[in-house]
Design a protein around this motif. Structure first.
Motif, PDB file in Angstrom:
ATOM      1  N   UNK A 146       0.698  -1.063  -0.455  1.00 23.91           N
ATOM      2  CA  UNK A 146      -0.555   0.213   0.149  1.00 23.91           C
ATOM      3  C   UNK A 146       0.725   1.665  -0.294  1.00 23.91           C
ATOM      4  N   UNK A 147       1.950   1.771   0.788  1.00 22.90           N
ATOM      5  CA  UNK A 147       2.615   2.577   0.896  1.00 22.90           C
ATOM      6  C   UNK A 147       3.309   2.802  -0.239  1.00 22.90           C
ATOM      7  N   UNK A 148       3.666   1.551  -1.750  1.00 26.74           N
ATOM      8  CA  UNK A 148       4.936   1.388  -1.891  1.00 26.74           C
ATOM      9  C   UNK A 148       3.466   2.203  -3.316  1.00 26.74           C
ATOM     10  N   UNK A 149       2.182   1.827  -2.862  1.00 23.51           N
ATOM     11  CA  UNK A 149       1.098   2.313  -4.122  1.00 23.51           C
ATOM     12  C   UNK A 149       1.115   3.902  -3.868  1.00 23.51           C
ATOM     13  N   UNK A 150       0.772   4.489  -2.574  1.00 26.71           N
ATOM     14  CA  UNK A 150       1.289   5.503  -2.690  1.00 26.71           C
ATOM     15  C   UNK A 150       2.206   6.641  -3.040  1.00 26.71           C
ATOM     16  N   UNK A 193       4.170   5.815  -5.562  1.00 20.93           N
ATOM     17  CA  UNK A 193       3.783   5.514  -7.060  1.00 20.93           C
ATOM     18  C   UNK A 193       2.616   6.809  -7.602  1.00 20.93           C
ATOM     19  N   UNK A 194       1.807   6.891  -7.286  1.00 18.99           N
ATOM     20  CA  UNK A 194       0.812   7.620  -7.508  1.00 18.99           C
ATOM     21  C   UNK A 194       0.743   8.856  -7.478  1.00 18.99           C
ATOM     22  N   UNK A 195       2.292   9.528  -5.954  1.00 16.74           N
ATOM     23  CA  UNK A 195       2.597  10.985  -6.336  1.00 16.74           C
ATOM     24  C   UNK A 195       2.940  10.986  -7.385  1.00 16.74           C
ATOM     25  N   UNK A 196       4.395   9.746  -7.661  1.00 12.45           N
ATOM     26  CA  UNK A 196       5.121   9.910  -8.900  1.00 12.45           C
ATOM     27  C   UNK A 196       4.494  10.373 -10.136  1.00 12.45           C
ATOM     28  N   UNK A 197       3.477   9.015 -10.361  1.00 11.08           N
ATOM     29  CA  UNK A 197       3.066   9.942 -11.311  1.00 11.08           C
ATOM     30  C   UNK A 197       2.098  11.012 -11.578  1.00 11.08           C
ATOM     31  N   UNK A 198       1.473  11.476 -10.530  1.00 12.93           N
ATOM     32  CA  UNK A 198       1.213  13.480 -10.554  1.00 12.93           C
ATOM     33  C   UNK A 198       2.384  14.093 -10.762  1.00 12.93           C
ATOM     34  N   UNK A 199       3.377  13.825 -10.753  1.00 17.41           N
ATOM     35  CA  UNK A 199       4.226  14.766 -11.200  1.00 17.41           C
ATOM     36  C   UNK A 199       5.481  14.574 -12.324  1.00 17.41           C
ATOM     37  N   UNK A 200       4.706  13.708 -12.320  1.00 17.99           N
ATOM     38  CA  UNK A 200       4.602  13.162 -14.425  1.00 17.99           C
ATOM     39  C   UNK A 200       4.047  13.656 -14.877  1.00 17.99           C
ATOM     40  N   UNK A 201       2.673  14.157 -14.416  1.00 13.98           N
ATOM     41  CA  UNK A 201       1.411  14.965 -15.311  1.00 13.98           C
ATOM     42  C   UNK A 201       0.204  13.788 -15.437  1.00 13.98           C
ATOM     43  N   UNK A 239      -8.796   9.113  -5.230  1.00 12.67           N
ATOM     44  CA  UNK A 239      -7.143   8.105  -4.336  1.00 12.67           C
ATOM     45  C   UNK A 239      -7.049   8.826  -2.858  1.00 12.67           C
ATOM     46  N   UNK A 240      -7.465   9.692  -3.043  1.00 12.82           N
ATOM     47  CA  UNK A 240      -7.441  10.370  -1.544  1.00 12.82           C
ATOM     48  C   UNK A 240      -8.227   9.988  -0.350  1.00 12.82           C
ATOM     49  N   UNK A 241      -9.864   9.949  -0.947  1.00 14.69           N
ATOM     50  CA  UNK A 241     -11.048   9.226  -0.421  1.00 14.69           C
ATOM     51  C   UNK A 241     -10.629   7.919  -0.452  1.00 14.69           C
ATOM     52  N   UNK A 242      -9.975   6.736  -0.979  1.00 16.22           N
ATOM     53  CA  UNK A 242      -9.844   5.824  -0.990  1.00 16.22           C
ATOM     54  C   UNK A 242      -8.360   5.909   0.820  1.00 16.22           C
ATOM     55  N   UNK A 243      -7.863   6.778   0.784  1.00 17.10           N
ATOM     56  CA  UNK A 243      -6.724   6.556   1.500  1.00 17.10           C
ATOM     57  C   UNK A 243      -7.599   6.815   2.987  1.00 17.10           C
ATOM     58  N   UNK A 244      -7.967   7.964   3.360  1.00 16.91           N
ATOM     59  CA  UNK A 244      -8.929   8.535   4.588  1.00 16.91           C
ATOM     60  C   UNK A 244     -10.136   7.208   4.835  1.00 16.91           C
ATOM     61  N   UNK A 245     -10.304   6.774   3.669  1.00 14.87           N
ATOM     62  CA  UNK A 245     -11.845   5.535   4.483  1.00 14.87           C
ATOM     63  C   UNK A 245     -10.594   3.786   4.620  1.00 14.87           C
ATOM     64  N   UNK A 246     -10.061   4.222   4.705  1.00 19.17           N
ATOM     65  CA  UNK A 246      -9.193   2.882   5.082  1.00 19.17           C
ATOM     66  C   UNK A 246      -8.296   2.088   4.154  1.00 19.17           C
ATOM     67  N   UNK A 247      -7.950   2.915   2.794  1.00 19.21           N
ATOM     68  CA  UNK A 247      -7.232   1.750   1.985  1.00 19.21           C
ATOM     69  C   UNK A 247      -4.997   1.493   2.720  1.00 19.21           C
ATOM     70  N   UNK A 248      -5.094   0.481   2.390  1.00 20.58           N
ATOM     71  CA  UNK A 248      -3.184   1.013   2.696  1.00 20.58           C
ATOM     72  C   UNK A 248      -3.230   1.805   1.504  1.00 20.58           C
ATOM     73  N   UNK A 249      -3.450   1.654   0.277  1.00 13.00           N
ATOM     74  CA  UNK A 249      -2.608   2.695  -0.587  1.00 13.00           C
ATOM     75  C   UNK A 249      -3.509   3.000  -1.898  1.00 13.00           C
TER      76      UNK A 249
END
Ligand code: MEV
Length: 317
Positions: free
Chosen positions: A235-239, A241-249, A259-269
């Motif tokens: 899950x941490x690694x997925x998080x 990866x999302x930040x890096x993909x975002x930085x690539x636009x 993505x942030x909804x999933x994280x605040x509702x208990x997702x591991x990533x």
């Protein structure tokens, strides 16, 4: 004269990229799983006259994806060329439950199912190499510079640890965890997303390649997390990866929101999956109940559809 061949069927499934989208185009590894909850059936029936196409797509998607039809015609033509047959005497019906242009492998799956159906129709044996070569002709039209991952995945039965140009490595993703896939409802053209990263790479090679290699490292860490049965690390690694993909636009507001909804509702990533700029995101949940509440939260947050998948359950008929 009416072709006397019997109706023939070709199948393919959707796919989910767990880790490594975009960086896989640059030779880094990716981890992907077949996603049999979404699939395509291509059926060929004999008729007289030129080839007819009849497409029944997920939520009537085809009408707003003319590019898809062009790819389909290209794959039919190249397959008939290969078989030295005319563009005549059958109707091809595509029935698809894979959302179009949402990172779930729709274009590749259409190509795979179609090539299989046409070869079946003419009773010609089809090797995996020939199947992937023909499917990747239309993937080149669809994606510009495909890594080959989508065609490999939508034709296959097993999760893969995939490196472009290397033999496929089947990879058991047997974690005790669930994946929730959510559709933003926005179409994202993989071709444009791949081209935008190529452009970034031209403008600032060092930063872009750092990000690409970073995504490759994350895919390797994800492989290790899966092999050592560690969903928390995955899950941490997925998080990351999302930040890096975002930085690539290649993310956007809707994807970031889900993505942030999933994280605040208990997702591991959670992260986007596939080409991005719309399309789908995935979230990892430790158990079935958490997966259900993440799925509900994603729908409340605007996802137009969600699918829940138990990892390790990738059996394809
Ligand atoms: C698209 O599903 C995956 C990308 O990595 C493109 C590719 O692998 O060809 C974005």
């Amino acid at each position: 004269m009416l072709n006397l061949n019997q109706p023939a069927l070709g199948k393919a499934n959707g796919k989910i990229i767990l880790m490594g989208e975009h960086s896989v185009v640059y030779g880094e590894p990716a981890i992907a799983i077949p996603f049999p909850a979404t699939h395509i059936h291509a059926t060929i029936t004999p008729i007289e006259g030129p080839v007819q196409l009849d497409c029944v797509y997920y939520q009537g998607d085809l009408a707003s994806a003319p590019q898809h039809l062009e790819n389909l015609i290209a794959v039919v033509e190249s397959t008939l060329n290969e078989l030295k047959q005319e563009f005549n005497n059958f109707k091809l019906t595509i029935e698809s439950t894979i959302p179009v242009e949402r990172g779930m492998g729709s274009s590749a799956a259409v190509a795979i199912a179609t090539v299989r159906a046409v070869f079946n129709y003419y009773s010609v044996p089809l090797t995996d190499d020939k199947l992937l070569t023909l499917a990747n002709i239309s993937e080149t039209i669809a994606h510009g510079n495909p890594s080959g991952l989508d065609a490999a995945m939508t034709s296959g039965r097993h999760p893969l640890y995939y490196i472009k140009g290397k033999p496929f490595v089947p990879f058991k993703v047997s974690l005790s965890a669930y994946l929730i896939v959510a559709d933003t409802g926005l179409k994202g053209q993989t071709r444009d997303a791949v081209a935008s990263i190529a452009q970034l790479n031209k403008e600032d090679t060092e930063t872009t390649m750092d990000a690409i290699h970073g995504l490759g490292d994350l895919a390797r860490q994800a492989k290790f997390a899966i092999e050592s049965a560690n969903p928390v690390t995955l899950g941490l690694v997925m998080n990351e990866a999302h930040e890096t993909l975002s930085s690539l636009g290649v993310s956007n507001e809707r994807l970031n929101h889900l993505v942030s909804t999933a994280r605040t509702n208990g997702a591991l990533g959670a992260k986007l999956t596939g080409g991005g700029r719309g399309g789908c995101m995935i979230a990892l949940a430790a158990d079935k109940d958490t997966a259900a509440s993440i799925s509900n939260a994603l729908v409340d947050a605007g996802a137009v559809n969600t699918w829940t998948h138990q990892l390790g359950d990738e059996s394809v008929e």
